[in-house]
Design an enzyme around this catalytic site. Structure first.
Site, PDB file in Angstrom:
ATOM      1  CG  ASP A  85       0.230   3.743   3.915  1.00  0.00           C
ATOM      2  OD1 ASP A  85      -0.456   4.754   4.191  1.00  0.00           O
ATOM      3  OD2 ASP A  85       1.425   3.810   3.566  1.00  0.00           O
ATOM      4  CG  ASN A  95       9.771   6.366  -1.029  1.00  0.00           C
ATOM      5  OD1 ASN A  95      10.032   5.999  -2.173  1.00  0.00           O
ATOM      6  ND2 ASN A  95       8.538   6.616  -0.634  1.00  0.00           N
ATOM      7  CD  GLN A 109      13.092   7.467   4.885  1.00  0.00           C
ATOM      8  OE1 GLN A 109      14.174   7.730   4.357  1.00  0.00           O
ATOM      9  NE2 GLN A 109      12.981   6.647   5.928  1.00  0.00           N
ATOM     10  CG  HIS A 120       8.398   2.744   5.653  1.00  0.00           C
ATOM     11  ND1 HIS A 120       9.084   3.802   6.214  1.00  0.00           N
ATOM     12  CD2 HIS A 120       7.703   3.278   4.618  1.00  0.00           C
ATOM     13  CE1 HIS A 120       8.814   4.903   5.554  1.00  0.00           C
ATOM     14  NE2 HIS A 120       7.977   4.620   4.562  1.00  0.00           N
ATOM     15  CG  HIS A 151       5.527   2.242   0.584  1.00  0.00           C
ATOM     16  ND1 HIS A 151       4.432   2.923   1.053  1.00  0.00           N
ATOM     17  CD2 HIS A 151       6.603   3.009   0.882  1.00  0.00           C
ATOM     18  CE1 HIS A 151       4.828   4.062   1.604  1.00  0.00           C
ATOM     19  NE2 HIS A 151       6.145   4.141   1.506  1.00  0.00           N
TER      20      HIS A 151
END
Ligand code: AMP
Ligand code: ZN
Length: 136
Positions: free
Chosen positions: A32, A88, A95, A101, A103
């Protein structure tokens, strides 16, 4: 299917470079760019799905085994003390990139991060009503 205007489609399929820490036929796991902690990674399917609701079941079934593999690597190589999985769905849930995706956030003692919520205090009746709503 890829979506033309989706940044995570481009990243997952290698059209935009990323710091990739894992890749297979179906997924790419990248670092990230705005990490919560050292090693914060995103597990991204190569096929586009806006969110969990849209994610095909076969692909959904492949997510956790990959997460488990990457989690083991994080623990071994980053020596993290814990791990948060956060996912999310929808703007209301936080989101910001509308391509599914997961995390993966390694946690370290005294890392200063908080992934928390304020616990409610529902009555037994309220819990029962919600249970009914979800199961009837
Ligand atoms: P979410 O709020 O769950 O949609 O999370 C989106 C995450 O994607 C955020 O943590 C961002 O820091 C991260 N992000 C956005 N664009 C990129 C990018 N190009 N490369 C890596 N991470 C990104
Ligand atoms: Zn996409």
């Amino acid at each position: 299917m890829k979506k033309d205007d989706c940044i995570f489609c481009k990243i997952a399929n290698g059209e935009i470079p990323s710091k990739t820490v894992y890749e297979d036929e179906y997924f790419r796991v990248i670092l990230d760019l705005g990490p919560a902690t050292k090693g914060h990674a995103l597990l991204i399917p190569k096929e586009h799905a806006d969110n969990l609701y849209e994610l095909p079941e076969e692909l959904a079934a492949k997510v956790l085994p990959v997460a488990k593999k990457v989690a083991a690597g994080m623990r071994q190589k980053l020596q993290c003390d814990g791990l948060n999985l956060v996912q999310n769905n929808g703007e209301t849930a936080g989101q910001t990139v509308m391509h599914f995706h997961l995390h993966m956030i390694p946690r370290y003692e005294n890392d200063g991060q908080q992934i928390e919520w304020v616990p409610g205090k529902p009555s037994q009746e309220e819990l029962e009503a919600i249970k009914k709503q979800l199961t009837e």
